[in-house]
Design an enzyme around this catalytic site. Structure first.
Site, mmCIF file in Angstrom:
data_model
loop_
_atom_site.group_PDB
_atom_site.id
_atom_site.type_symbol
_atom_site.label_atom_id
_atom_site.label_comp_id
_atom_site.label_asym_id
_atom_site.label_seq_id
_atom_site.Cartn_x
_atom_site.Cartn_y
_atom_site.Cartn_z
ATOM 1 N N SER A 145 14.093 -6.364 79.471
ATOM 2 C CA SER A 145 12.964 -7.258 79.738
ATOM 3 C C SER A 145 12.817 -8.215 78.563
ATOM 4 O O SER A 145 13.265 -7.910 77.444
ATOM 5 C CB SER A 145 11.664 -6.454 79.898
ATOM 6 O OG SER A 145 10.528 -7.300 79.916
ATOM 7 N N TYR A 158 5.592 0.162 77.526
ATOM 8 C CA TYR A 158 6.685 -0.604 78.106
ATOM 9 C C TYR A 158 7.436 -1.378 77.029
ATOM 10 O O TYR A 158 8.671 -1.365 76.974
ATOM 11 C CB TYR A 158 6.113 -1.557 79.153
ATOM 12 C CG TYR A 158 7.138 -2.333 79.948
ATOM 13 C CD1 TYR A 158 7.831 -1.731 80.988
ATOM 14 C CD2 TYR A 158 7.384 -3.675 79.681
ATOM 15 C CE1 TYR A 158 8.755 -2.445 81.734
ATOM 16 C CE2 TYR A 158 8.305 -4.399 80.421
ATOM 17 C CZ TYR A 158 8.990 -3.779 81.454
ATOM 18 O OH TYR A 158 9.912 -4.497 82.182
#
Length: 267
Positions: A145, A158
């Site tokens: 990401s 995350y």
């Protein structure tokens, strides 16, 4: 096999929708048989498998809970056995939470870390062991990401997991290169997928002023990059993290100068 040779068999985790589905189909279009996994959406996985077979490639489907450690690795071993080996492994499964740091529970933290980092480690290790044993080389590709590069308020677990996964992939490039195995991270920005609440939406019709290209990405654009990384033309790419984000990561100073309230500090 060296990493310059054509791949014949790939595994894509979370292949039931979004980036995973698009990747499985793109690899099948390149003539690669695909093992794909699903967590809760078996129907979605079977739809992906049908698309893979429509391209003349073989499809094998298995249920996988990446947070079920170490049993998740046994699922990967089973897919490798059924495919007859693995040349490309795409670690795509992931999860996240939007929770302020002071409110984040240990259970929430563990769920994200187990899914996005520890489970990824187990699955990548099983695939790498099979590649080394086969002596054909291979490709390890992790869908990370932009948050493996830059943080976002509320994405504590995350962000930590994706930073960790990015670091792991760099280490794999060092340790496994001698066996002809490359390791690359693909770091998407906002992509129109179920995970971002944009199921079946056309990203070309969405307006995103904060992204230089002005829109979210299409899962097929990410899949095209992964398919390229799995090809002989990408044989010398290893240890890199490739952002596919419409220029989002370049917006730091520009966005900082444009923000005129402190709203960004809260989830």
């Amino acid at each position: 096999m060296s990493i310059e040779q054509e791949a014949r068999r790939a595994i894509v985790t979370a292949g039931d929708s979004g980036i995973g589905r698009a990747t499985a189909v793109a690899l099948a279009a390149a003539g690669i048989d695909v093992g794909l996994t699903w967590h809760t959406d078996r129907e979605g996985a079977e739809e992906t498998a049908a698309e893979v077979r429509a391209h003349g490639a073989r499809a094998v489907v298995a249920q996988l809970d990446v947070a079920d450690i170490p049993a998740c690795g046994d699922v990967i071993d089973g897919l490798i056995a059924e495919l007859g080996g693995v040349d490309v492994f795409v670690n795509n499964a992931g999860t996240g939470t939007q929770t302020p740091f002071l409110e984040l529970t240990l259970d929430q933290w563990n769920q994200v870390i187990d899914t996005d980092l520890t489970g990824a480690f187990v699955c990548l290790q099983r695939a790498a062991r099979a590649m080394v044993a086969a002596g054909r080389g291979g490709r390890l590709i992790a869908v990370t990401s932009v948050h493996g590069h830059q943080p976002m308020v509320g994405s504590n677990a995350y962000d930590a997991a994706k930073h960790g996964l990015e670091g792991l992939m760099k280490n794999l490039a060092l340790e496994l290169g001698g066996s002809g195995i490359s390791a690359v991270s693909v770091a998407p920005g906002e992509i129109a997928t179920p995970m971002t609440g944009q199921t079946d939406e056309d990203p070309h019709q969405a307006d995103r002023p904060g992204i230089p290209l002005g829109r979210p990405g299409d899962a097929r654009e990410v899949a095209a990059l992964i398919a390229f990384l799995a090809s002989p033309e990408a044989a010398y790419i290893s240890g890199a993290s490739i952002a596919i984000d419409g220029g989002m990561l370049q917006m730091g100073p520009q966005a900082g100068a444009a923000i005129q309230s402190h709203d960004w500090r809260t989830v």
